[in-house]
Design an enzyme around this catalytic site. Structure first.
Site, PDB file in Angstrom:
ATOM      1  N   GLU A   1     -12.784   4.880  -2.481  1.00 53.97           N
ATOM      2  CA  GLU A   1     -12.993   3.564  -3.206  1.00 53.97           C
ATOM      3  C   GLU A   1     -11.706   2.753  -3.111  1.00 53.97           C
ATOM      4  O   GLU A   1     -10.616   2.960  -3.279  1.00 53.97           O
ATOM      5  CB  GLU A   1     -13.171   3.651  -4.793  1.00 53.97           C
ATOM      6  CG  GLU A   1     -14.569   4.617  -5.087  1.00 53.97           C
ATOM      7  CD  GLU A   1     -15.613   3.595  -4.530  1.00 53.97           C
ATOM      8  OE1 GLU A   1     -15.670   2.725  -4.363  1.00 53.97           O
ATOM      9  OE2 GLU A   1     -16.813   4.302  -4.837  1.00 53.97           O
TER      10      GLU A   1
ATOM     11  N   CYS B   1      -9.632  -4.065  -8.560  1.00 57.85           N
ATOM     12  CA  CYS B   1     -10.103  -4.257  -7.065  1.00 57.85           C
ATOM     13  C   CYS B   1     -11.182  -4.921  -6.744  1.00 57.85           C
ATOM     14  O   CYS B   1     -11.307  -5.658  -5.792  1.00 57.85           O
ATOM     15  CB  CYS B   1     -10.388  -2.684  -6.823  1.00 57.85           C
ATOM     16  SG  CYS B   1     -11.631  -1.881  -8.095  1.00 57.85           S
TER      17      CYS B   1
ATOM     18  N   GLU C   1      -5.361  -8.431   0.316  1.00 56.89           N
ATOM     19  CA  GLU C   1      -5.383  -8.188  -0.933  1.00 56.89           C
ATOM     20  C   GLU C   1      -4.111  -8.346  -1.529  1.00 56.89           C
ATOM     21  O   GLU C   1      -3.154  -7.496  -0.945  1.00 56.89           O
ATOM     22  CB  GLU C   1      -5.928  -6.668  -1.139  1.00 56.89           C
ATOM     23  CG  GLU C   1      -6.224  -6.351  -2.627  1.00 56.89           C
ATOM     24  CD  GLU C   1      -6.761  -5.087  -2.965  1.00 56.89           C
ATOM     25  OE1 GLU C   1      -6.029  -3.977  -2.404  1.00 56.89           O
ATOM     26  OE2 GLU C   1      -7.584  -5.004  -3.589  1.00 56.89           O
TER      27      GLU C   1
HETATM   28  P1  NAP Z   1      -2.225   3.667  -3.226  1.00 52.42           P
HETATM   29  O1  NAP Z   1      -0.923   3.245  -3.280  1.00 52.42           O
HETATM   30  O2  NAP Z   1      -3.402   3.711  -2.213  1.00 52.42           O
HETATM   31  O3  NAP Z   1      -2.321   4.943  -4.211  1.00 52.42           O
HETATM   32  C1  NAP Z   1      -3.260   5.433  -4.695  1.00 52.42           C
HETATM   33  C2  NAP Z   1      -3.039   7.098  -5.063  1.00 52.42           C
HETATM   34  O4  NAP Z   1      -2.831   7.575  -3.723  1.00 52.42           O
HETATM   35  C3  NAP Z   1      -1.990   7.278  -5.911  1.00 52.42           C
HETATM   36  O5  NAP Z   1      -2.315   8.360  -6.608  1.00 52.42           O
HETATM   37  C4  NAP Z   1      -0.786   7.754  -4.873  1.00 52.42           C
HETATM   38  O6  NAP Z   1       0.083   8.533  -5.341  1.00 52.42           O
HETATM   39  C5  NAP Z   1      -1.790   8.386  -3.966  1.00 52.42           C
HETATM   40  N1  NAP Z   1      -1.235   8.424  -2.717  1.00 52.42           N
HETATM   41  C6  NAP Z   1      -0.078   7.947  -1.771  1.00 52.42           C
HETATM   42  N2  NAP Z   1      -0.015   8.753  -0.766  1.00 52.42           N
HETATM   43  C7  NAP Z   1      -0.858   9.356  -0.553  1.00 52.42           C
HETATM   44  C8  NAP Z   1      -1.131  10.130   0.421  1.00 52.42           C
HETATM   45  N3  NAP Z   1      -0.633  10.240   1.729  1.00 52.42           N
HETATM   46  N4  NAP Z   1      -2.266  10.847   0.627  1.00 52.42           N
HETATM   47  C9  NAP Z   1      -3.186  10.978  -0.373  1.00 52.42           C
HETATM   48  N5  NAP Z   1      -2.817  10.470  -1.686  1.00 52.42           N
HETATM   49  C10 NAP Z   1      -1.796   9.349  -1.572  1.00 52.42           C
HETATM   50  O7  NAP Z   1      -2.905   2.331  -4.393  1.00 52.42           O
HETATM   51  P2  NAP Z   1      -2.175   2.129  -5.723  1.00 52.42           P
HETATM   52  O8  NAP Z   1      -1.037   1.214  -5.308  1.00 52.42           O
HETATM   53  O9  NAP Z   1      -2.051   2.865  -6.707  1.00 52.42           O
HETATM   54  O10 NAP Z   1      -3.480   1.090  -6.248  1.00 52.42           O
HETATM   55  C11 NAP Z   1      -3.913  -0.195  -5.691  1.00 52.42           C
HETATM   56  C12 NAP Z   1      -5.012  -0.064  -4.655  1.00 52.42           C
HETATM   57  O11 NAP Z   1      -5.899   0.468  -5.199  1.00 52.42           O
HETATM   58  C13 NAP Z   1      -5.399  -1.540  -4.375  1.00 52.42           C
HETATM   59  O12 NAP Z   1      -5.535  -1.534  -2.894  1.00 52.42           O
HETATM   60  C14 NAP Z   1      -6.729  -1.535  -4.970  1.00 52.42           C
HETATM   61  O13 NAP Z   1      -7.590  -2.392  -4.274  1.00 52.42           O
HETATM   62  C15 NAP Z   1      -7.200  -0.081  -4.850  1.00 52.42           C
HETATM   63  N6  NAP Z   1      -8.094   0.115  -5.931  1.00 52.42           N
HETATM   64  C16 NAP Z   1      -9.478   0.295  -5.407  1.00 52.42           C
HETATM   65  C17 NAP Z   1     -10.431   0.384  -6.348  1.00 52.42           C
HETATM   66  C18 NAP Z   1     -12.110   0.677  -5.926  1.00 52.42           C
HETATM   67  O14 NAP Z   1     -12.736   1.353  -6.824  1.00 52.42           O
HETATM   68  N7  NAP Z   1     -12.412   0.266  -4.704  1.00 52.42           N
HETATM   69  C19 NAP Z   1     -10.161   0.333  -7.621  1.00 52.42           C
HETATM   70  C20 NAP Z   1      -9.021   0.381  -8.297  1.00 52.42           C
HETATM   71  C21 NAP Z   1      -7.938   0.316  -7.203  1.00 52.42           C
HETATM   72  P3  NAP Z   1       1.617   7.715  -5.672  1.00 52.42           P
HETATM   73  O15 NAP Z   1       1.018   6.561  -6.658  1.00 52.42           O
HETATM   74  O16 NAP Z   1       2.233   8.803  -6.400  1.00 52.42           O
HETATM   75  O17 NAP Z   1       2.271   7.169  -4.611  1.00 52.42           O
END
Ligand code: NAP
Ligand code: MG
Length: 493
Positions: free
Chosen positions: A265, A299, A396
């Site tokens: 997602e 999101c 985004e």
């Molecule tokens: P992110 O940076 O992609 O991180 C998401 C998760 O992935 C965190 O737990 C992060 O850990 C982890 N992560 C980081 N590097 C990774 C790797 N190499 N392998 C596996 N996991 C890894 O996203 P965010 O900044 O937390 O959240 C914002 C983003 O989420 C936005 O782009 C938003 O659109 C998206 N989002 C999408 C939805 C949906 O349902 N489509 C809903 C909500 C949010 P760390 O935090 O410890 O780095």
């Protein structure tokens, strides 16, 4: 009656007391390295506490724990009725601790408490809903000729690694953990670095529920280290991830060697399309919310506002006025409508996007600056004079920034709505049922709203088109995602 003040106090003392451990194989303990990561309150910039920073060895321990809980059928051989009761127990505990969980989320990620409490309540529904599914995981009887008997079994996948973002810790935990457990999988949950405390408290509640050892495990720590270790681990069968498109793509590449089942997602840049016959009052009120709720860190935020020429000036005026009046501040003030941005880094990103818009010739008609106070606050921002190729329109932002554009024909509205590499959600504002239905069919997004935005029932599937993701969550479709089908063909001996 829950005493809200007391629940908030409990949440504060939990969030500011000692560093939090990992929960693996039914036990709490520090990481192998002993290292920790600080957690900040984005509304005050003060440190709340810290969580353990897991090493690849810790991840291996967590996966082994979940693996053995799956392999010896400690969980999936439990009767469906009993599994259902367990999920209902989780729902009850979540319900009892709703205010406290909501307050921990507000402290660590800044969502106004009034919204946080609503979301947490809905998460009780998610556990109750999937508790009802444990007894309905049917297979099929295949109509072969009478010489054989063929049927299908719906089976769990095994170990599911749940990786979630910071913008809704309890929301994504519930969406993924409830269905994973209902379908008989075991779980390793990895919250985001910026907002892990809600999940630590959730794990404490899971401990109270007393699931069989190893069925639920929690690991915290650096995203790249923990994430890569989970995604490449041969003992993990599925990754269910919510987060950015960039990390989603990285997970897809990284999971290829072990052919992981993936549910992704990802990000969005959702259109909010206002037609000439829309109810202007209602539409404007929701338009401002659509890109400022949770300070735009949603999101499905409606960040590309497409407005018919005839209403353009009026909508821009209303949005500009509303943005100036929106109450931005302390998440625990009941009047607050938007809290802070999650971190200094994210705040700078938002500011850079608005500056890039300015440099590209856009007009900032409201907001466009950091608030002059402690905490990572950014003004609700309305941007006009933009064109589809500008970065501010394409990418985004994940901040309270809405770009308003105009259209003159319905064909143009549809073309602009679909002019994005994302496809998570869209909302259509019209009183004409033909316009609503033509647009609902034409828009390339997994969730289309008509005269509303953000509403979602746990019974209906949710997920992205195009680069907004793969797979669906919630509803019956999530059951299919978290299970696999086995065909059995039997002949008499
Ligand atoms: P992110 O940076 O992609 O991180 C998401 C998760 O992935 C965190 O737990 C992060 O850990 C982890 N992560 C980081 N590097 C990774 C790797 N190499 N392998 C596996 N996991 C890894 O996203 P965010 O900044 O937390 O959240 C914002 C983003 O989420 C936005 O782009 C938003 O659109 C998206 N989002 C999408 C939805 C949906 O349902 N489509 C809903 C909500 C949010 P760390 O935090 O410890 O780095
Ligand atoms: Mg991140």
């Amino acid at each position: 009656m829950v005493d809200t003040t007391k629940a908030i106090e409990t949440a504060r003392s939990f969030s500011t007391s000692g560093s939090k451990n990992l929960f693996i194989g039914g036990k709490w303990g520090p990481s192998h390295s002993g290292a920790t990561l600080d957690v900040l309150n984005p509304a005050t910039e003060q440190r709340l506490s810290a969580v353990s920073s897991a090493t690849p060895e810790d991840i291996d321990d967590a996966v082994r724990s979940a693996r053995s809980a799956f392999d010896d059928a400690r969980w999936n051989a439990v009767s469906p009725h009993e599994r259902s009761r367990w999920l209902l127990k989780i729902a009850d505990l979540l319900d009892q601790h709703c205010e406290e969980i909501a307050a921990i989320s507000s402290l660590e990620m800044g969502m106004p408490f009034s919204s946080s409490i609503q979301i947490t309540r809905q998460m009780v529904d998610v556990f109750q809903y999937y508790a009802g599914w444990t007894t309905k995981l049917y297979g099929q009887t295949i109509p072969t000729d009478g010489s054989s008997f063929t049927f299908t079994l719906r089976e769990p996948l095994g170990v599911v690694a749940v990786i979630i973002p910071w913008n809704g810790p309890i929301l994504y935990t519930a969406w993924k953990v409830a269905v994973a457990l209902a379908t008989g999988n075991t779980v390793v949950l990895k919250p985001a670095g910026e907002a892990p405390l809600t999940c630590v408290r959730f794990a404490e509640l899971m401990e109270q529920v007393d699931l069989p050892t190893g069925v639920f495990n929690l690991v915290t720590g650096d995203g790249a280290t923990v994430g890569d270790a989970l995604v490449t681990h041969p003992g993990v069968d599925m990754i269910t991830f919510t987060g950015s498109t960039a990390v989603g793509k990285h997970i897809m590449r990284n999971g290829a060697d072990t052919l992981k089942k993936l549910s992704l997602e990802l990000g969005g840049k959702s259109p909010f399309v206002v037609f000439e016959d829309a109810d202007v009052e209602m539409t404007s009120q929701m338009a401002i919310k659509s890109f400022t709720q949770n300070a735009g860190q949603a999101c499905t935020a409606g960040t590309r506002l497409l407005v018919h020429d005839s209403l353009f000036d009026e909508i821009v005026d209303r949005l500009t006025a509303a943005a100036g009046q929106l109450k931005v501040g302390d998440p625990f003030d009941p009047d607050t409508e938007a809290g802070p941005i999650i971190s200094a880094k994210q705040l700078n990103r938002v500011a850079d996007y608005v500056d890039s818009g300015r440099n590209d010739g856009a007009t900032v008609s409201a907001g466009g600056r950091r608030l002059d106070r402690k905490g990572f606050f950014y003004e609700p921002t309305v941007v006009t004079n933009v064109s589809p190729e500008m970065e501010i329109v394409r990418e985004e932002i994940f901040g309270p920034v809405g770009c308003v554009m105009s259209f003159s024909t319905h064909e143009e509205a549809l073309e602009q709505a679909n002019n994005t590499e994302y496809g998570l959600a869209a909302s259509i504002w019209t009183t004409n049922i033909s316009t609503a239905q033509t647009m609902a069919r034409g828009i390339q997004a997994g969730m289309v709203w008509v005269n509303t935005h953000f509403e979602l029932d746990v019974m209906s599937p949710f997920g992205g088109y195009k680069q907004s993701g793969l797979g669906r969550e919630l509803g019956a479709e999530s059951i299919a995602e978290f299970t696999r089908t086995k065909s059995v063909l039997m002949r008499g001996a």
